[in-house]
Scaffold this motif. Sequence first.
Motif, PDB file in Angstrom:
ATOM      1  N   LEU A 224       0.828  -1.202   0.000  1.00 59.67           N
ATOM      2  CA  LEU A 224       0.000   0.000   0.000  1.00 59.67           C
ATOM      3  C   LEU A 224       0.866   1.257   0.000  1.00 59.67           C
ATOM      4  O   LEU A 224       0.592   2.218  -0.736  1.00 59.67           O
ATOM      5  CB  LEU A 224      -0.927  -0.011   1.210  1.00 59.67           C
ATOM      6  N   ALA A 225       1.914   1.251   0.819  1.00 59.50           N
ATOM      7  CA  ALA A 225       2.810   2.407   0.851  1.00 59.50           C
ATOM      8  C   ALA A 225       3.527   2.577  -0.486  1.00 59.50           C
ATOM      9  O   ALA A 225       3.693   3.707  -0.979  1.00 59.50           O
ATOM     10  CB  ALA A 225       3.824   2.254   1.978  1.00 59.50           C
ATOM     11  N   GLY A 226       3.950   1.466  -1.108  1.00 59.39           N
ATOM     12  CA  GLY A 226       4.610   1.557  -2.404  1.00 59.39           C
ATOM     13  C   GLY A 226       3.685   2.093  -3.486  1.00 59.39           C
ATOM     14  O   GLY A 226       4.085   2.926  -4.311  1.00 59.39           O
ATOM     15  N   GLY A 227       2.432   1.608  -3.506  1.00 59.38           N
ATOM     16  CA  GLY A 227       1.475   2.116  -4.481  1.00 59.38           C
ATOM     17  C   GLY A 227       1.188   3.589  -4.284  1.00 59.38           C
ATOM     18  O   GLY A 227       1.063   4.350  -5.261  1.00 59.38           O
ATOM     19  N   THR A 228       1.087   4.009  -3.023  1.00 61.21           N
ATOM     20  CA  THR A 228       0.860   5.431  -2.752  1.00 61.21           C
ATOM     21  C   THR A 228       2.044   6.278  -3.197  1.00 61.21           C
ATOM     22  O   THR A 228       1.873   7.358  -3.777  1.00 61.21           O
ATOM     23  CB  THR A 228       0.606   5.639  -1.251  1.00 61.21           C
ATOM     24  N   ALA A 229       3.257   5.778  -2.941  1.00 60.40           N
ATOM     25  CA  ALA A 229       4.454   6.536  -3.328  1.00 60.40           C
ATOM     26  C   ALA A 229       4.531   6.723  -4.842  1.00 60.40           C
ATOM     27  O   ALA A 229       5.027   7.747  -5.322  1.00 60.40           O
ATOM     28  CB  ALA A 229       5.706   5.826  -2.814  1.00 60.40           C
ATOM     29  N   LEU A 230       4.025   5.751  -5.602  1.00 65.62           N
ATOM     30  CA  LEU A 230       4.023   5.897  -7.063  1.00 65.62           C
ATOM     31  C   LEU A 230       3.100   7.031  -7.513  1.00 65.62           C
ATOM     32  O   LEU A 230       3.246   7.548  -8.629  1.00 65.62           O
ATOM     33  CB  LEU A 230       3.590   4.586  -7.720  1.00 65.62           C
ATOM     34  N   GLY A 231       2.142   7.393  -6.669  1.00 67.81           N
ATOM     35  CA  GLY A 231       1.260   8.496  -7.011  1.00 67.81           C
ATOM     36  C   GLY A 231       1.965   9.843  -7.021  1.00 67.81           C
ATOM     37  O   GLY A 231       1.484  10.793  -7.665  1.00 67.81           O
ATOM     38  N   VAL A 232       3.112   9.957  -6.336  1.00 71.44           N
ATOM     39  CA  VAL A 232       3.833  11.231  -6.294  1.00 71.44           C
ATOM     40  C   VAL A 232       4.439  11.571  -7.659  1.00 71.44           C
ATOM     41  O   VAL A 232       4.206  12.671  -8.188  1.00 71.44           O
ATOM     42  CB  VAL A 232       4.894  11.206  -5.182  1.00 71.44           C
ATOM     43  N   PRO A 233       5.225  10.687  -8.279  1.00 73.45           N
ATOM     44  CA  PRO A 233       5.720  11.043  -9.626  1.00 73.45           C
ATOM     45  C   PRO A 233       4.598  11.172 -10.649  1.00 73.45           C
ATOM     46  O   PRO A 233       4.692  12.004 -11.571  1.00 73.45           O
ATOM     47  CB  PRO A 233       6.660   9.879  -9.983  1.00 73.45           C
ATOM     48  N   ALA A 234       3.528  10.373 -10.487  1.00 77.15           N
ATOM     49  CA  ALA A 234       2.394  10.521 -11.403  1.00 77.15           C
ATOM     50  C   ALA A 234       1.760  11.902 -11.256  1.00 77.15           C
ATOM     51  O   ALA A 234       1.421  12.566 -12.246  1.00 77.15           O
ATOM     52  CB  ALA A 234       1.359   9.432 -11.145  1.00 77.15           C
ATOM     53  N   GLY A 235       1.599  12.353 -10.010  1.00 75.24           N
ATOM     54  CA  GLY A 235       1.054  13.691  -9.781  1.00 75.24           C
ATOM     55  C   GLY A 235       1.974  14.785 -10.304  1.00 75.24           C
ATOM     56  O   GLY A 235       1.518  15.810 -10.825  1.00 75.24           O
ATOM     57  N   LEU A 236       3.284  14.570 -10.179  1.00 73.90           N
ATOM     58  CA  LEU A 236       4.240  15.552 -10.688  1.00 73.90           C
ATOM     59  C   LEU A 236       4.129  15.679 -12.211  1.00 73.90           C
ATOM     60  O   LEU A 236       4.100  16.796 -12.760  1.00 73.90           O
ATOM     61  CB  LEU A 236       5.654  15.138 -10.288  1.00 73.90           C
ATOM     62  N   LEU A 237       4.049  14.535 -12.893  1.00 76.15           N
ATOM     63  CA  LEU A 237       3.891  14.575 -14.349  1.00 76.15           C
ATOM     64  C   LEU A 237       2.590  15.259 -14.749  1.00 76.15           C
ATOM     65  O   LEU A 237       2.550  16.043 -15.711  1.00 76.15           O
ATOM     66  CB  LEU A 237       3.930  13.148 -14.911  1.00 76.15           C
ATOM     67  N   CYS A 238       1.529  14.960 -14.000  1.00 81.01           N
ATOM     68  CA  CYS A 238       0.234  15.553 -14.327  1.00 81.01           C
ATOM     69  C   CYS A 238       0.272  17.068 -14.174  1.00 81.01           C
ATOM     70  O   CYS A 238      -0.218  17.808 -15.039  1.00 81.01           O
ATOM     71  CB  CYS A 238      -0.840  14.937 -13.440  1.00 81.01           C
ATOM     72  N   HIS A 239       0.877  17.565 -13.089  1.00 80.62           N
ATOM     73  CA  HIS A 239       0.887  19.006 -12.835  1.00 80.62           C
ATOM     74  C   HIS A 239       1.889  19.746 -13.716  1.00 80.62           C
ATOM     75  O   HIS A 239       1.706  20.934 -13.985  1.00 80.62           O
ATOM     76  CB  HIS A 239       1.198  19.263 -11.360  1.00 80.62           C
ATOM     77  N   LEU A 240       2.944  19.060 -14.172  1.00 81.65           N
ATOM     78  CA  LEU A 240       3.942  19.732 -15.003  1.00 81.65           C
ATOM     79  C   LEU A 240       3.549  19.771 -16.472  1.00 81.65           C
ATOM     80  O   LEU A 240       3.739  20.786 -17.155  1.00 81.65           O
ATOM     81  CB  LEU A 240       5.297  19.035 -14.849  1.00 81.65           C
ATOM     82  N   PHE A 241       2.997  18.668 -16.972  1.00 81.00           N
ATOM     83  CA  PHE A 241       2.842  18.545 -18.419  1.00 81.00           C
ATOM     84  C   PHE A 241       1.397  18.439 -18.898  1.00 81.00           C
ATOM     85  O   PHE A 241       1.147  18.544 -20.097  1.00 81.00           O
ATOM     86  CB  PHE A 241       3.599  17.299 -18.914  1.00 81.00           C
ATOM     87  N   VAL A 242       0.440  18.219 -17.999  1.00 81.02           N
ATOM     88  CA  VAL A 242      -0.929  17.971 -18.448  1.00 81.02           C
ATOM     89  C   VAL A 242      -1.870  19.090 -18.018  1.00 81.02           C
ATOM     90  O   VAL A 242      -2.488  19.766 -18.859  1.00 81.02           O
ATOM     91  CB  VAL A 242      -1.436  16.605 -17.932  1.00 81.02           C
ATOM     92  N   LEU A 243      -2.006  19.311 -16.707  1.00 82.78           N
ATOM     93  CA  LEU A 243      -3.001  20.270 -16.220  1.00 82.78           C
ATOM     94  C   LEU A 243      -2.795  21.689 -16.759  1.00 82.78           C
ATOM     95  O   LEU A 243      -3.784  22.366 -17.091  1.00 82.78           O
ATOM     96  CB  LEU A 243      -3.001  20.281 -14.688  1.00 82.78           C
ATOM     97  N   PRO A 244      -1.558  22.191 -16.880  1.00 89.08           N
ATOM     98  CA  PRO A 244      -1.430  23.570 -17.407  1.00 89.08           C
ATOM     99  C   PRO A 244      -1.879  23.718 -18.856  1.00 89.08           C
ATOM    100  O   PRO A 244      -2.086  24.849 -19.324  1.00 89.08           O
ATOM    101  CB  PRO A 244       0.078  23.856 -17.276  1.00 89.08           C
ATOM    102  N   ARG A 245      -2.054  22.617 -19.584  1.00 87.42           N
ATOM    103  CA  ARG A 245      -2.379  22.697 -21.005  1.00 87.42           C
ATOM    104  C   ARG A 245      -3.849  22.413 -21.305  1.00 87.42           C
ATOM    105  O   ARG A 245      -4.228  22.386 -22.472  1.00 87.42           O
ATOM    106  CB  ARG A 245      -1.498  21.722 -21.788  1.00 87.42           C
ATOM    107  N   ILE A 246      -4.658  22.184 -20.296  1.00 90.17           N
ATOM    108  CA  ILE A 246      -6.071  21.909 -20.544  1.00 90.17           C
ATOM    109  C   ILE A 246      -6.874  23.184 -20.354  1.00 90.17           C
ATOM    110  O   ILE A 246      -6.510  24.060 -19.564  1.00 90.17           O
ATOM    111  CB  ILE A 246      -6.598  20.791 -19.620  1.00 90.17           C
ATOM    112  N   ASP A 247      -7.967  23.293 -21.087  1.00 91.49           N
ATOM    113  CA  ASP A 247      -8.788  24.505 -21.007  1.00 91.49           C
ATOM    114  C   ASP A 247     -10.269  24.182 -20.926  1.00 91.49           C
ATOM    115  O   ASP A 247     -11.111  25.018 -21.272  1.00 91.49           O
ATOM    116  CB  ASP A 247      -8.520  25.405 -22.215  1.00 91.49           C
TER     117      ASP A 247
END
Length: 712
Positions: free
Chosen positions: A425-448
């Motif tokens: 469970l801790a490992g799966g949660t930790a994987l959410g951090v790089p996924a969230g980083l990718l989402c906030h850096l490359f995805v969310l700023p480009r949606i409208d």
Amino acid sequence: MVRCLSGAFDTFRDDARWRAHMATAAFSARVMLSVCIALFLAFSFQLQSPMSSVTTVMIVANPAVGALVSKSIWRMIGTVIGAIISVALMATFVQSPILYIMALSVTVGLACMAATFLRLFRAYAAVLTGYTIVIIAAPAFGDPDGVFLSALSRLSAVVVGIVTTAAVFMVTSPRRSDPLIERIRAIFRDTVGYVLSRHDTGADAMTQAAFHARRAGLLSRLASLSDAVEYAATDNYDISVRHREIRAGLARLSGIVAAYHPHAVIASGHGGISDEQRSPDGLIADLMRDLLRASEHAALDEICATACLRIERTRQALLARAESDLSPRQLLFLDDARDLLSRLENGLRDLAHRGGRDRTLRLRPFMEWPTALRNGARGALTTLIAGLTWYILHWTAGPMMMLYVVAASSLLSTAPSASRASGLLAGGTALGVPAGLLCHLFVLPRIDGYPLLCASLCLFLLPGIWLQFSPRLGIGAFGYSVFSTIMLQINNPIHYNDISLMNEWVAILVGCCMLVLSFRVILPPNHRLDGARLVSSLSRSVRQLALGHSSLQGQWIVWENLQLQKVARLAMRLSFCAPAPVANLYVDAALATISLGRLVARLRHLAFDAATPGPEREQLRDALSTFGELTRRPLQTARNLREICARISAGHALTSLPPRRMEAIACMEQAERIISDIPDFLDRNGPIQWSDAYPRARAFLALPQPDGRFSE
């Protein structure tokens, strides 16, 4: 690369794997549709935390509609209870942070205990109680006066998520009882085939490993099917009106499977052509073949009458065999065989809904107090450490850390092995951090717009949704999919703050470390000690049943089902700390203990039946009283039973005795055989119960002796 491509092509060629992939794809599509609708409604209603509705979808989603409904109802109950407790705690300790953290720790510990005790999705009421307390209180830590509005916002988000998920799954999932009835017919046939394999003298003998694997697989399937019946009863009328009968029938089948162990009495000899010359094994094998042929293409309710008539004819043939000159071993087997046929007939009637008598039967869950107390202590300790860390460091991301550790501790308390699941469970949660980083850096700023937002969110959640039901990665994928929604911080409108995001992601990672520290280092499991407690509980249950101290007198199925739950947990505990031969040895002995309890129940019925002659009743009561020494001197109990058998038979041949007396002698002789086979298992001072400080305490981990005995 070649292996991956080969596996992909195998998926298209294998029908079973293709159907499994299509079912997973359909479930993922329903979940993503629910996420999109729930998030849209949360934004439309201007909720304070719209992503809470998405988190709710990820938690309550289940392929079975009945399971989803049950999960949603109990989640709502837990949310309401948690909201009430959260407001009460904040009002009581608004000016005492230390006392608030201590009270919260105790509350979370109690919620973890309740989550360990409760079955199925009732446990989510306890999980959500602790989780909701923190998620409601977190926004109010800086402004305690706003805790009531925070509670209402949280309840609104949960309601949106639950209603949306239930609506989507109920509209897109067919609710038919046919697949479940087919699974019941299949498990009945598999049980009959298992019994046939134990009596077919012409079949190839199974190895011990294959025998144990087949038996464990059948018992596991029966347990999961019983849960599926309870889920289906939530939203399917046909199943709801008879689900207790079906579960009773499945419990009888579990008892039949469990009755076959190395300590059971199995007849030997090859049969001739006629029933008079055929061995008891042959009669049972012929019956099982007939049942397999009859149920191959017909429903159980269609074959019930003819099958029960066929079982009765076999029972009469066995009675006729009992009047002939047979060996003592075969006479003992005949008694077991008649009992087997009675259980098979009653189980078939329950499953076919033909005259079942168990409509009011309530199977009880096994309450494992040591595990519940340990999980409660783990949850309380983790919450206390996180709360004090936040208070001492004045960490602005402290509420997020507490939110994670409370939710994760409560969820882990529902797992069979919380310590093992904590790392995943801790490992799966930790994987959410790089996924969230990718989402906030490359995805969310480009949606409208909202369509792109939903598409992006589903893209990042899809891996967790797809792998959620994987046997090895399920708990990690669940942690990723649930807690990724918390880490994304999608609001209306979205305010980008990299420092705040990184701060909260670090808090989540620290919470992962605290979780593993509490569950695996500070309070690690002792699987050997847990197994010893289960072994002692099994032998005590037989003793209490014999002495009349059991609260389940007259409810044999309930008693047997309770003991089978202990055996399942014993097998799981030993799989973590003992080699397979030793674990199988103890499981065989545990199942033999259940058979011993069955014999005790039959002796009690004879001892307190008015039709049994007075002198024989007294002797049978003496036999039952000798079980008082079972957990201290089991071999003395065996000797006493042997002496009582000699007094009752008084030198006469078994076949010349009245039926009741012959049945009593058969039960006592079988009980004496089982006790003599497993004295160290029944003894409360047996090898597995020895203290860790004793130099030879780990001797039970060695491979078993050739004779299969427990003694060294």
